[in-house]
Design an enzyme around this catalytic site. Structure first.
Site, PDB file in Angstrom:
ATOM      1  N   ASP A   1       0.844  -1.188   0.000  1.00  0.00           N
ATOM      2  CA  ASP A   1       0.000   0.000   0.000  1.00  0.00           C
ATOM      3  C   ASP A   1       0.886   1.247   0.000  1.00  0.00           C
ATOM      4  O   ASP A   1       2.090   1.191   0.275  1.00  0.00           O
ATOM      5  CB  ASP A   1      -0.970  -0.012   1.183  1.00  0.00           C
ATOM      6  CG  ASP A   1      -0.278   0.102   2.527  1.00  0.00           C
ATOM      7  OD1 ASP A   1       0.275   1.179   2.809  1.00  0.00           O
ATOM      8  OD2 ASP A   1      -0.291  -0.867   3.301  1.00  0.00           O
ATOM      9  N   ALA A   2       0.292   2.374  -0.336  1.00  0.00           N
ATOM     10  CA  ALA A   2       1.056   3.590  -0.579  1.00  0.00           C
ATOM     11  C   ALA A   2       1.915   3.997   0.620  1.00  0.00           C
ATOM     12  O   ALA A   2       3.028   4.493   0.451  1.00  0.00           O
ATOM     13  CB  ALA A   2       0.121   4.736  -0.960  1.00  0.00           C
TER      14      ALA A   2
END
Length: 262
Positions: free
Chosen positions: A111-112
């Protein structure tokens, strides 16, 4: 299959071109019985093979004979999304693919806000095995979490917690060092590829994640690779990945059953 005809390529030439060793050293490997072709030990120096179809192993480790295949390790920085093109204009992986000079893709996702080890490759077959949850490739994360993590929380993570998308248990989990400033660093190893799974597991036991980094993916270790930096995998690392994919695919294959004679 091993090709005994003149149109095949000499084994020592192919392995030297693949970067295993010089032709002379490869010849020593052949005579010593350290090389297998399609699972069979070969000791004849005149052995010829088809590099596109034959599987070659040195000391039990597969060798990638296709020079067009690329395997890279990226330390993904925070804020970069794990896609080659983001429709919302966020920083993505396209810049790293351009640096590679090849049409490579990421194996799985982070995830970011999670940093750490991400594999980029143009080997679609290997990428499928490494990314598919049914093959159970282990990943190890270091999570900085809020609060002092007690043994009971670790026991719950090992035993399994119930999340909205089903139960999940850590393969291994431990506290790293002493808690400091109301924070604890926890090492979590698991083989699940479910979305934001480490963050959700730790939140479930009362310890929200502040920072999360993936340090290990299968046999690969992030080591000292800096954030945003990328490098080619070594021959040894590629061989380890190919061996892992081979073994994982074999373990996941349904058992064959014999037909009773009629």
């Amino acid at each position: 299959m091993i090709d005994e005809q003149p149109e095949g390529e000499r084994l020592q030439k192919v392995l030297a071109a693949a970067g295993v060793a010089s032709r002379r050293v490869v010849e020593q490997y052949i005579v010593a019985g350290r090389i297998r072709v399609n699972g069979r030990v070969v000791t004849e120096l005149g052995t010829r093979i088809d590099p596109e179809n034959d599987r070659v192993e040195v000391d039990g480790t597969p060798v990638q004979l296709d020079a067009d295949k690329r395997y890279l390790m990226l330390n993904k920085p925070k804020g970069v999304v794990s896609t080659m093109s983001d429709e919302n204009g966020r920083p993505d992986l396209a810049r790293y693919a351009e640096q590679a000079g090849e049409r490579v893709y990421n194996v799985g996702r982070l995830d970011a806000e999670t940093t750490g080890l991400l594999v980029l490759t143009n080997d679609g077959e290997l990428a499928h095995v490494l990314a598919h949850p049914s093959y159970g490739i282990e990943k190890t994360y270091l999570a900085t979490v809020r609060g002092v993590v007690k043994p009971e929380a670790l026991r719950r993570l090992r035993a399994g917690v119930d999340l909205d998308d089903g139960p999940i248990a850590a393969d291994r989990v431990r506290v790293i060092g002493e808690p400091s400033g109301g924070r604890t660093i926890v090492e979590v190893t698991l083989h699940s590829g479910r979305n934001r799974i480490v963050r959700r597991m730790l939140a479930e036991v009362g310890h929200p994640v502040i920072e999360l980094v993936r340090r290990q993916f299968g046999p690969l270790h992030l080591g000292s690779l800096g954030a945003g930096r990328m490098r080619d995998l070594t021959k040894v690392e590629v061989g380890a990945l190919l061996a892992l994919a081979r073994d994982a695919a074999a373990d996941a294959a349904p058992p064959t059953t014999k037909q009773e004679p009629r």
